[in-house]
Design a protein around this motif. Structure first.
Motif, short mmCIF file in Angstrom:
data_model
loop_
_atom_site.label_atom_id
_atom_site.label_comp_id
_atom_site.label_asym_id
_atom_site.label_seq_id
_atom_site.Cartn_x
_atom_site.Cartn_y
_atom_site.Cartn_z
N HIS A 70 0.84 -1.19 0.00
CA HIS A 70 0.00 0.00 0.00
C HIS A 70 0.88 1.24 0.00
O HIS A 70 1.85 1.32 0.75
CB HIS A 70 -0.91 0.02 1.24
CG HIS A 70 -1.73 -1.22 1.40
ND1 HIS A 70 -2.75 -1.55 0.54
CD2 HIS A 70 -1.66 -2.22 2.33
CE1 HIS A 70 -3.30 -2.70 0.94
NE2 HIS A 70 -2.63 -3.12 2.01
N VAL A 119 1.59 5.34 -2.31
CA VAL A 119 1.46 6.13 -3.54
C VAL A 119 2.56 5.81 -4.55
O VAL A 119 2.32 5.79 -5.75
CB VAL A 119 1.46 7.63 -3.19
CG1 VAL A 119 1.43 8.48 -4.46
CG2 VAL A 119 0.28 7.97 -2.29
N HIS A 156 3.41 -0.34 -4.84
CA HIS A 156 2.33 -1.14 -5.46
C HIS A 156 2.74 -2.61 -5.56
O HIS A 156 1.87 -3.47 -5.70
CB HIS A 156 2.02 -0.60 -6.86
CG HIS A 156 1.29 0.71 -6.85
ND1 HIS A 156 0.05 0.86 -7.41
CD2 HIS A 156 1.64 1.92 -6.36
CE1 HIS A 156 -0.34 2.12 -7.28
NE2 HIS A 156 0.61 2.78 -6.63
N HIS A 161 -4.59 -3.44 -3.10
CA HIS A 161 -3.76 -2.25 -2.91
C HIS A 161 -4.60 -0.99 -2.77
O HIS A 161 -5.59 -0.82 -3.47
CB HIS A 161 -2.81 -2.08 -4.10
CG HIS A 161 -2.17 -0.73 -4.15
ND1 HIS A 161 -1.00 -0.43 -3.50
CD2 HIS A 161 -2.56 0.42 -4.79
CE1 HIS A 161 -0.67 0.83 -3.72
NE2 HIS A 161 -1.61 1.38 -4.50
N ASP A 189 -3.71 3.38 -2.18
CA ASP A 189 -2.63 4.37 -2.11
C ASP A 189 -2.46 4.93 -0.70
O ASP A 189 -1.33 5.18 -0.26
CB ASP A 189 -2.91 5.52 -3.08
CG ASP A 189 -2.59 5.17 -4.53
OD1 ASP A 189 -1.99 4.10 -4.78
OD2 ASP A 189 -2.96 5.96 -5.42
#
Length: 290
Positions: free
Chosen positions: A17, A19, A24, A70, A72
């Motif tokens: 998890h 950005v 990712h 997942h 962000d």
């Protein structure tokens, strides 16, 4: 109603998890603290885990969430975990998600986000309510008429049915009872549903309501049949009402003021067709409705 708090701390799992692109794909450690409230009235008497919320089940769900899809933002992860816990029947939950390996170019100990969420029955909002009224003791017609007036202190009343008489539905070997006087009201309130319930209980107590026997005779019964947009399995407030669809004394007056109304996605008029064998009569006519 007894409400206790359960706390689960330091639950850890690996999840992808974040950005940044590498987040990712590459799992990193997340830790979660959870505090939630649960009605334990029944559980403390039965000593049965089926009557409470299993923290082991909560832990399994949290790990599935952390290791799963997942996201962000850990804000999103915390929100989803909180909603998961509410689905188990918690009244309130606080979830803190820790990300100790967050990609920050400075010395730090930890990063965390805390989400606090309430069950719908604790959240105030402008909602439509359908309320059933019934009485079969001590001048029942007077109790119901008086209660109809008192409900205007709780709701903005939009419609109220006429009074109906009902032959009691009794449990096996239960003593006979006088016929009931029943009615249904549709109104709106901005209070939290649990606060609405407590307001209705105060009206019942004012009318001398005593709860000694399941399905027993009563001076006044006020039931929340439906709350628009709310579904609850809370031990103190189950909505929609679990037996409303099987009761003509509910469906008959309800359909008379809300013919397009629905209960659990089914039209009231359709449900009414299945309970025609139950004896309900309009009191003005003093005769059974065929």
């Amino acid at each position: 109603m007894r409400v206790d708090t359960i706390k689960l701390s330091g639950l850890s799992a690996l999840g992808a998890h974040g950005v940044l692109d590498f987040e990712h794909q590459k799992p990193q450690k997340f830790s979660v603290d959870i505090t939630f409230s649960v009605v334990t009235e029944q559980a403390v008497q039965t000593d049965d885990i089926a009557d409470t919320i299993s923290y082991a089940d909560i832990a399994d769900r949290v790990v599935e969430r952390v290791c799963g899809e997942h996201v962000d933002l850990i804000e999103t992860l915390a929100d989803r975990i909180a909603c998961d816990v509410l689905e188990f029947g918690a009244r309130e939950v606080s979830v803190t998600v820790y990300k100790p390996q967050a990609p920050i170019e400075h010395s730090f100990k930890d990063v965390s986000v805390t989400a606090h969420r309430n069950s719908e029955i604790l959240d105030p909002a402008w909602r439509k309510y359908v309320i059933g009224l019934g009485s079969n003791l001590e001048h029942p017609r007077a109790h119901v008429v008086s209660a109809l007036e008192e409900l205007s202190e709780v709701f903005e009343i939009r419609s109220a049915s006429k009074l109906f008489g009902t032959t009691p539905i009794l449990a096996e070997n239960q003593s006979s009872q006088p016929d009931y006087v029943n009615a249904v009201v549709v109104g709106y309130s901005a209070q939290a549903p649990l606060d609405v319930l407590h307001s209705l209980q105060k009206i019942e107590w004012k009318h001398g309501r005593e709860r000694h026997e399941h399905w027993g005779a009563r001076t006044l019964d006020l039931d929340i049949l439906e709350i628009e947009g709310v579904c609850s399995t809370d031990p103190e407030l189950v909505v929609p009402h679990p037996r409303a669809s099987q009761r003509r004394f509910v469906l008959e007056p309800w359909s008379s003021i809300d013919p397009d109304g629905e209960l659990n996605g089914q039209k009231i008029t359709e449900l009414l067709a299945g309970v025609r064998d139950q004896e309900v009569y309009l009191l003005e006519n003093e005769g059974f409705i065929a």
